[in-house]
Design a protein around this motif. Structure first.
Motif, PDB file in Angstrom:
ATOM      1  N   VAL A 165       9.004  -6.423   5.678  1.00 41.04           N
ATOM      2  CA  VAL A 165       8.645  -6.612   4.107  1.00 41.04           C
ATOM      3  C   VAL A 165       7.967  -7.946   3.948  1.00 41.04           C
ATOM      4  CG1 VAL A 165       9.502  -6.522   1.838  1.00 41.04           C
ATOM      5  CG2 VAL A 165      10.284  -4.917   3.663  1.00 41.04           C
ATOM      6  N   GLY A 166       6.969  -8.113   3.340  1.00 44.32           N
ATOM      7  CA  GLY A 166       6.238  -9.247   2.920  1.00 44.32           C
ATOM      8  C   GLY A 166       6.850  -9.729   1.613  1.00 44.32           C
ATOM      9  N   ARG A 167       6.737  -8.685   0.497  1.00 45.16           N
ATOM     10  CA  ARG A 167       7.196  -8.891  -0.621  1.00 45.16           C
ATOM     11  C   ARG A 167       7.492  -7.731  -1.506  1.00 45.16           C
ATOM     12  NH1 ARG A 167       7.430 -12.512  -4.993  1.00 45.16           N
ATOM     13  NH2 ARG A 167       6.831 -11.482  -7.032  1.00 45.16           N
ATOM     14  N   LEU A 168       8.761  -7.876  -2.239  1.00 41.33           N
ATOM     15  CA  LEU A 168       9.389  -6.640  -3.016  1.00 41.33           C
ATOM     16  C   LEU A 168       8.326  -6.808  -4.385  1.00 41.33           C
ATOM     17  CD1 LEU A 168      11.161  -4.692  -4.108  1.00 41.33           C
ATOM     18  CD2 LEU A 168      12.779  -6.526  -4.683  1.00 41.33           C
ATOM     19  N   GLN A 169       7.484  -5.809  -4.801  1.00 40.20           N
ATOM     20  CA  GLN A 169       6.536  -5.922  -5.809  1.00 40.20           C
ATOM     21  C   GLN A 169       7.313  -5.269  -7.143  1.00 40.20           C
ATOM     22  OE1 GLN A 169       4.066  -7.419  -5.722  1.00 40.20           O
ATOM     23  NE2 GLN A 169       3.465  -7.682  -3.601  1.00 40.20           N
ATOM     24  N   ALA A 170       7.939  -4.148  -7.050  1.00 36.58           N
ATOM     25  CA  ALA A 170       8.260  -3.660  -8.577  1.00 36.58           C
ATOM     26  C   ALA A 170       9.125  -2.675  -8.226  1.00 36.58           C
ATOM     27  CB  ALA A 170       6.954  -2.952  -9.124  1.00 36.58           C
ATOM     28  N   ILE A 171      10.088  -2.065  -9.316  1.00 39.78           N
ATOM     29  CA  ILE A 171      10.764  -0.920  -9.291  1.00 39.78           C
ATOM     30  C   ILE A 171       9.925   0.135 -10.150  1.00 39.78           C
ATOM     31  CG2 ILE A 171      12.923   0.386  -9.869  1.00 39.78           C
ATOM     32  CD1 ILE A 171      13.048  -1.731  -7.553  1.00 39.78           C
TER      33      ILE A 171
ATOM     34  N   SER B  18      12.556   4.179  -7.229  1.00 37.53           N
ATOM     35  CA  SER B  18      12.087   3.572  -6.000  1.00 37.53           C
ATOM     36  C   SER B  18      11.836   2.415  -6.062  1.00 37.53           C
ATOM     37  CB  SER B  18      10.689   4.724  -5.658  1.00 37.53           C
ATOM     38  OG  SER B  18      11.287   6.097  -5.740  1.00 37.53           O
ATOM     39  N   ALA B  19      11.396   1.592  -4.903  1.00 37.51           N
ATOM     40  CA  ALA B  19      10.887   0.462  -4.789  1.00 37.51           C
ATOM     41  C   ALA B  19       9.525   0.156  -4.089  1.00 37.51           C
ATOM     42  CB  ALA B  19      11.949  -0.328  -3.754  1.00 37.51           C
TER      43      ALA B  19
ATOM     44  N   ILE C   7       6.042   2.568  -1.018  1.00 34.30           N
ATOM     45  CA  ILE C   7       6.905   2.988  -1.999  1.00 34.30           C
ATOM     46  C   ILE C   7       8.295   3.612  -1.082  1.00 34.30           C
ATOM     47  CG2 ILE C   7       6.313   5.136  -2.469  1.00 34.30           C
ATOM     48  CD1 ILE C   7       7.114   4.677  -5.476  1.00 34.30           C
ATOM     49  N   VAL C   8       9.401   3.403  -1.456  1.00 35.78           N
ATOM     50  CA  VAL C   8      10.670   3.880  -0.746  1.00 35.78           C
ATOM     51  C   VAL C   8      11.643   4.358  -1.742  1.00 35.78           C
ATOM     52  CG1 VAL C   8      11.507   1.770  -0.332  1.00 35.78           C
ATOM     53  CG2 VAL C   8      12.220   3.639   1.360  1.00 35.78           C
TER      54      VAL C   8
END
Length: 425
Positions: A379-385, A391-392, A406-407
């Motif tokens: 993972v480079g960066r968590l962007q949003a929910i 989902s992330a 998206i997961v």
């Protein structure tokens, strides 16, 4: 190549979609649906070659900042326009500006020596209001939503306030005049208080020294009192977006106290200065820091902070007792780089290193770490929910595929890790 949306964006979700940017000669901003329906043809909302940075998503508009030498243009793009139309120019040559997540959201900016307020979502077209004239050399801006007042400060400690309706544009109130260099300025929402962090200037880089609190209006508006002894500093959630001079202080839900870093731990002190001699110790430990991306929990009762690499959830009741929700890490290493609320505030999704994990703050499995991506996905960066909180959205750290993925936050069952799905080409 798909680039990371600018760090510090207030909200990257747009209805049932997510905003993202591409880089290179064809750089542009797009919005893509989280259900994957338009993966092959996401909607472009800016012209190719533009280098805007995201400020906020408000209603059906994306507010973007375009840097032009030493000034900034603030632009509003319509997310559902078809065909693509020209943006609405909110500020053509802003020298200092700041976005405030309030109701409605507000942007304050200085231009040609005056201070303007722009309330987003109230009128069409969006129209700035002159709040203060003659604000040359303004370095810090604050907003008090409870009294609808803008606060402007020079680097040398002269702080002024005026109503955002323009009625005091030539008669602003002097809030404080400390005669000392400022390191930062914050306004406590709906409390009528401004927090001033003083700085020493013995080196090229200013160092924070102490925190004062003062009223933004009233008979004692120019009386500053200490918030805590020298050596205690506000615990603040910093913006990741370099163009935005923002870092919001972490406050108790009733906004009566601020969280502070202090000797050997995390403290709280009342913002009226009544606990300035002896702030309350909440949690002992070194490496005290906020968790970038987290805001007040959905139930309005708690916050999350890190000490020694572990995240702790605080319920600010009479005891303000902390609940550890992630393990400690040796020497404070591998702290969460970014975390976001999911499932209506019941779950924290966070990035640690190149992994993506979740932890519940309530229930039988509270504090049990759950990996959200396979170990071979970096993972480079968590962007949003996503807007439903289920989902992330994230981007991988390296490799030929730089698309957004998206997961599901809830699909983890019996140790089985879900497979992320692509959102963009």
């Amino acid at each position: 190549e798909v680039a990371l949306p600018p760090e510090g964006s207030q909200d990257k979700t747009a209805g049932d979609g997510v905003l993202y940017a591409t880089t290179g000669i064809d750089a542009a901003w797009y919005v893509v649906k989280t259900n994957g329906d338009d993966r092959a043809a996401p909607r472009r909302i800016t012209s190719h070659g533009a280098q805007e940075k995201l400020v906020a998503r408000v209603g059906g508009k994306a507010i973007l900042a375009r840097q032009l030498d030493d000034v900034t243009q603030l632009l509003a793009f319509t997310l559902d326009s078809d065909p693509l139309g020209p943006p609405e120019v909110l500020a053509s040559r802003a020298s200092t500006w700041r976005f405030f997540q309030s109701e409605p959201p507000v942007i304050l900016f200085t231009q040609a020596g005056s201070l303007y307020a722009l309330k987003l979502g109230r009128q069409e077209p969006l129209k700035p209001v002159l709040v203060m004239a003659d604000v040359e050399n303004t370095a810090y801006l604050g907003y008090d939503p409870g009294n609808d007042r803008a606060v402007a400060a020079s680097r040398h400690g002269r702080v002024r306030a005026a109503r955002c309706d323009g009625s005091q544009s030539s008669s602003s109130t002097i809030v404080a005049d400390v005669g000392y260099a400022l390191f930062h300025l914050d306004v406590v929402p709906r409390a009528g208080r401004v927090l001033l962090t003083l700085a020493t200037l013995h080196t090229a880089v200013p160092h924070p020294m102490s925190v004062l609190t003062a009223r933004t209006s009233g008979i004692n508006a120019t009386v500053e009192v200490p918030l805590a002894p020298v050596g205690y500093l506000l615990l603040a959630a910093p913006s990741d977006f370099g163009a935005l001079p923002t870092s919001a202080p972490l406050l108790t839900p009733d906004r009566s106290a601020a969280l502070l870093r202090g000797p050997g731990g995390l403290y709280a002190a009342r913002i009226d200065g009544s606990e300035s001699a002896a702030p309350r110790l909440l949690l002992g430990g070194e490496f005290v820091r906020p968790v970038p991306g987290l805001s007040l929990a959905a139930d309005g009762r708690g916050w999350v902070a890190q000490t020694d690499g572990a995240m702790h959830y605080f319920v600010f009741d009479a005891s303000a007792s902390p609940q550890q929700i992630t393990p400690r890490t040796e020497g404070g290493s591998k702290a969460a780089q970014r975390a976001l609320w999911a499932n209506q505030g019941r779950t924290v999704v966070y990035q640690r290193g190149d992994g993506l994990l979740s932890a519940r703050i309530t229930g039988d499995d509270a504090a049990a770490l759950v990996p959200l991506v396979p170990s071979d996905v970096k993972v480079g960066r968590l962007q949003a929910i996503d807007p439903k909180g289920e989902s992330a959205v994230f981007q991988t750290a390296s490799g030929p595929d730089r698309s957004l993925l998206i997961v599901s936050v809830d699909e983890v069952r019996g140790g089985e890790v879900p497979t992320p799905e692509p959102l963009t080409p």
